[in-house]
Design an enzyme around this catalytic site. Structure first.
Site, mmCIF file in Angstrom:
data_model
loop_
_atom_site.group_PDB
_atom_site.id
_atom_site.type_symbol
_atom_site.label_atom_id
_atom_site.label_comp_id
_atom_site.label_asym_id
_atom_site.label_seq_id
_atom_site.Cartn_x
_atom_site.Cartn_y
_atom_site.Cartn_z
ATOM 1 C CD GLU A 1 -7.336 1.041 -3.331
ATOM 2 O OE1 GLU A 1 -7.378 1.998 -2.542
ATOM 3 O OE2 GLU A 1 -6.269 0.512 -3.671
ATOM 4 C CB CYS B 1 -0.888 -0.027 1.241
ATOM 5 S SG CYS B 1 -1.952 1.408 1.385
HETATM 6 NI NI NI Z 1 -3.753 1.053 0.033
#
Ligand code: NI
Length: 168
Positions: A139, A96
């Site tokens: 997400e 991420c």
């Molecule tokens: Ni992310």
């Protein structure tokens, strides 16, 4: 072209529950453009959520066009996973942009059916499989203040520090 800095953990905006989008106007399109441009600036970026640029609203993008598993990006407003469509779990290695130093083995559903609004405010139902399904779940987690490290079975065994090759 506007680009915003990526918020890095432990920035509190990454832990907030995002607000629903209620206005489908020019300001929304402008914001989605900024989100898109910011994602495109990141090498290998395949998804981004609004809190990652400091805006606590339910807006996220998944773009697998470079991986050639999708023909167009998905722009999701107020997305939700339909509970009836949760499939069996799998374990995948994720990273991420907001946790740049780590990857982790994360537990995810193999496929998900989602419902979201597009930029015109129309309801879209979509069945995601493979990498797209993983990315969609990642997400949507961001919009609920969750990060991929929350989904590991063991912080000790399933989280890995990225190798960095530093210039001397
Ligand atoms: Ni992310």
């Amino acid at each position: 072209m506007k680009i915003l800095p990526i918020r890095i953990f432990p920035d509190p905006v990454l832990r907030a529950e995002c607000d629903l989008v209620t206005r489908f106007d020019a300001a929304l399109s402008t914001f989605v453009n900024t989100l898109w441009n910011t994602m495109k600036q990141q090498p290998g970026g395949i998804g981004i959520a609004a809190p990652q640029i400091g805006i606590s609203k339910q807006i996220a993008i998944v773009d697998l066009t470079k991986k050639q598993t999708a023909t167009s990006p998905i722009f999701m407003i107020n997305p939700k996973i339909l509970a009836s469509a949760v499939s069996r779990n799998c374990v995948v290695r994720e990273g991420c942009m907001s946790l740049p130093d780590f990857t982790a083995n994360v537990i995810r559903s193999e496929t998900v059916t989602i419902e979201y609004l597009n930029l015109a405010g129309e309801t879209i139902r979509h069945h995601a499989v493979g990498l797209e399904a993983i990315c969609v779940q990642h997400e949507i987690d961001h919009l609920n203040g969750q990060l991929f490290v929350d989904r590991v079975s063991s912080l000790k065994g399933d989280v890995f520090r990225r190798k960095r090759y530093l210039k001397e």
